[in-house]
Design a protein around this motif. Structure first.
Motif, PDB file in Angstrom:
ATOM      1  N   GLY A   1       0.816  -1.311  -0.068  1.00 13.08           N
ATOM      2  CA  GLY A   1       0.147   0.040   0.040  1.00 13.08           C
ATOM      3  C   GLY A   1       0.863   1.290  -0.090  1.00 13.08           C
ATOM      4  O   GLY A   1       2.053   1.190  -0.115  1.00 13.08           O
ATOM      5  N   LEU A   2       0.217   2.499   0.101  1.00 16.10           N
ATOM      6  CA  LEU A   2       0.917   3.677   0.012  1.00 16.10           C
ATOM      7  C   LEU A   2       0.765   4.279   1.329  1.00 16.10           C
ATOM      8  O   LEU A   2      -0.456   4.354   2.001  1.00 16.10           O
ATOM      9  N   ILE A   3       1.558   5.025   1.926  1.00 17.20           N
ATOM     10  CA  ILE A   3       1.754   5.882   3.211  1.00 17.20           C
ATOM     11  C   ILE A   3       2.082   7.176   2.876  1.00 17.20           C
ATOM     12  O   ILE A   3       3.214   7.261   2.309  1.00 17.20           O
ATOM     13  N   PHE A   4       1.625   8.116   3.276  1.00 15.18           N
ATOM     14  CA  PHE A   4       1.884   9.654   3.280  1.00 15.18           C
ATOM     15  C   PHE A   4       2.127  10.204   4.646  1.00 15.18           C
ATOM     16  O   PHE A   4       0.907  10.417   5.252  1.00 15.18           O
ATOM     17  N   THR A   5       3.121  10.088   5.309  1.00 11.30           N
ATOM     18  CA  THR A   5       3.215  10.423   6.754  1.00 11.30           C
ATOM     19  C   THR A   5       2.915  12.023   6.823  1.00 11.30           C
ATOM     20  O   THR A   5       3.049  12.857   5.995  1.00 11.30           O
ATOM     21  N   GLY A   6       2.651  12.403   8.091  1.00  8.28           N
ATOM     22  CA  GLY A   6       2.616  13.886   8.410  1.00  8.28           C
ATOM     23  C   GLY A   6       3.795  14.498   7.993  1.00  8.28           C
ATOM     24  O   GLY A   6       3.804  15.770   7.673  1.00  8.28           O
ATOM     25  N   ARG A   7       5.015  13.746   8.262  1.00 12.53           N
ATOM     26  CA  ARG A   7       6.085  14.584   7.800  1.00 12.53           C
ATOM     27  C   ARG A   7       6.311  15.084   6.517  1.00 12.53           C
ATOM     28  O   ARG A   7       6.731  16.069   6.123  1.00 12.53           O
ATOM     29  N   GLN A   8       5.963  13.836   5.509  1.00 13.80           N
ATOM     30  CA  GLN A   8       6.089  14.198   4.005  1.00 13.80           C
ATOM     31  C   GLN A   8       5.053  15.072   3.561  1.00 13.80           C
ATOM     32  O   GLN A   8       5.110  15.759   2.656  1.00 13.80           O
ATOM     33  N   LEU A   9       4.155  15.317   4.599  1.00 12.59           N
ATOM     34  CA  LEU A   9       3.076  16.435   3.882  1.00 12.59           C
ATOM     35  C   LEU A   9       3.136  17.751   4.661  1.00 12.59           C
ATOM     36  O   LEU A   9       2.452  18.575   4.306  1.00 12.59           O
ATOM     37  N   ARG A  10       4.269  17.788   5.384  1.00  9.65           N
ATOM     38  CA  ARG A  10       4.572  19.386   5.871  1.00  9.65           C
ATOM     39  C   ARG A  10       4.598  20.237   4.746  1.00  9.65           C
ATOM     40  O   ARG A  10       5.371  20.070   3.910  1.00  9.65           O
ATOM     41  N   GLY A  11       3.979  21.416   4.926  1.00  7.19           N
ATOM     42  CA  GLY A  11       4.053  22.406   4.084  1.00  7.19           C
ATOM     43  C   GLY A  11       3.467  22.314   2.734  1.00  7.19           C
ATOM     44  O   GLY A  11       3.421  23.099   1.772  1.00  7.19           O
ATOM     45  N   LEU A  12       2.655  21.058   2.372  1.00  7.07           N
ATOM     46  CA  LEU A  12       1.977  21.056   1.247  1.00  7.07           C
ATOM     47  C   LEU A  12       0.506  21.305   1.312  1.00  7.07           C
ATOM     48  O   LEU A  12      -0.070  20.752   2.355  1.00  7.07           O
TER      49      LEU A  12
END
Length: 309
Positions: A193-204
């Motif tokens: 599956g796919l994971i988008f962590t909170g860290r990866q999404l910072r500022g987006l």
């Protein structure tokens, strides 16, 4: 405007002051259970708080989708559940009642703690087979036990994948950031599956989230998809009223962007869980939850109208 249709003059507590559920295509239903929490209790009161917060959304169209759920939405009240019975018994009751509702309506369920999602997925699986899953959360919910207990509000994703309710390659988690062993944190990704962590999404946000949206739309395609939104996906600045808050989370704007842009998915149901009003100053959390549910409903109604249904 009659009593019951304005936020400060109502004699009911139905979502958007919508009529009681009858033959409407869309349904909002409460699941007031929090018997599986591991930290602060109180999510059993979430459904009523979300409904109350929704009442200021009733007069007007959604600013992006240009529709309102009113006219196509009914409130089915709360499922009848015990709060002191074993979890397996409660889940069986949830599944039975949800199955009957899902057979007739596109349902949004108001939690309640996140353990309720497993029986809701079982009910959806009965109709649609192996599902795609979009899972907003601070926590992976793929632990194999709850401090020695076999099941709870942090094990349901693992259980759903083990039971074959969700296709592993079509499972997407958004906002994860809590502490945890790697085996749990990365479980969904390890299964394909796919994971988008909170860290990866910072500022987006806004246009900067389009690459994330594109990946999700391409991955999930037309497979029937269930969306579950744990309110603690939000940073506690936006949603303090929850049982297990985790700093460093998503903003309300990010979640709204994702809900709006993921509306084209073949969504068959949603839940919004873990709103605990006792910890919610100024109704920040319940207002966010109500707005997310409203946005989801408007996206699905707009899609239905475009299809001429």
């Amino acid at each position: 405007m009659s009593i019951g249709e304005f936020a400060y003059a109502n004699n009911s507590n139905r979502f958007l002051a919508a009529p009681e559920l009858a033959q409407q295509p869309f349904a909002v239903v409460g699941v007031p259970f929090d018997g599986a929490v591991t930290n602060r209790p109180g999510a059993r009161f979430g459904p009523q708080a979300i409904r109350s917060a929704s009442l200021m959304l009733c007069d007007g169209l959604h600013p992006h989708f240009e529709v309102t759920p009113l006219g196509q939405l009914g409130d089915g009240h709360d499922l009848r559940l015990p709060n002191a019975s074993p979890l397996a018994e409660v889940r069986a009751l949830i599944q039975a009642q949800a199955s009957a509702l899902m057979a007739r309506h596109h349902c949004v369920f108001l939690g309640g703690d996140h353990s309720i999602t497993l029986p809701l997925l079982r009910a959806a699986h009965q109709q649609h087979g192996a599902l795609a899953l979009v899972h907003f959360d601070a926590h992976c919910d793929t632990w194999t036990d709850h401090f020695g207990e076999p099941s709870g509000h942090g094990t349901w994703t693992y259980e759903a994948l083990q039971e074959g309710l969700v296709s592993p390659q079509h499972c997407v988690q958004i906002g994860l950031r809590s502490s945890g062993a790697r085996a749990a944190r990365e479980y969904v990704q390890d299964q394909g599956g796919l994971i988008f962590t909170g860290r990866q999404l910072r500022g987006l946000d806004g246009a900067a989230l389009q690459a994330v949206v594109a990946q999700i739309l391409a991955r999930l395609g037309e497979r029937p998809c269930y969306l579950t939104l744990d309110i603690d996906c939000l940073d506690p600045a936006f949603a303090p009223g929850t049982g297990t808050p985790e700093p460093g989370g998503l903003s309300s704007s990010q979640v709204l962007t994702l809900l709006e842009e993921l509306a084209p998915l073949n969504l068959v149901g949603m839940d919004c869980v873990e709103v605990a009003p006792a910890y919610d100053p100024a109704e920040l959390t319940s207002t966010a939850a109500a707005t997310f549910v409203w946005t989801y409903l408007c996206g699905q109604i707009a899609k239905r109208m475009e299809a001429g249904q």
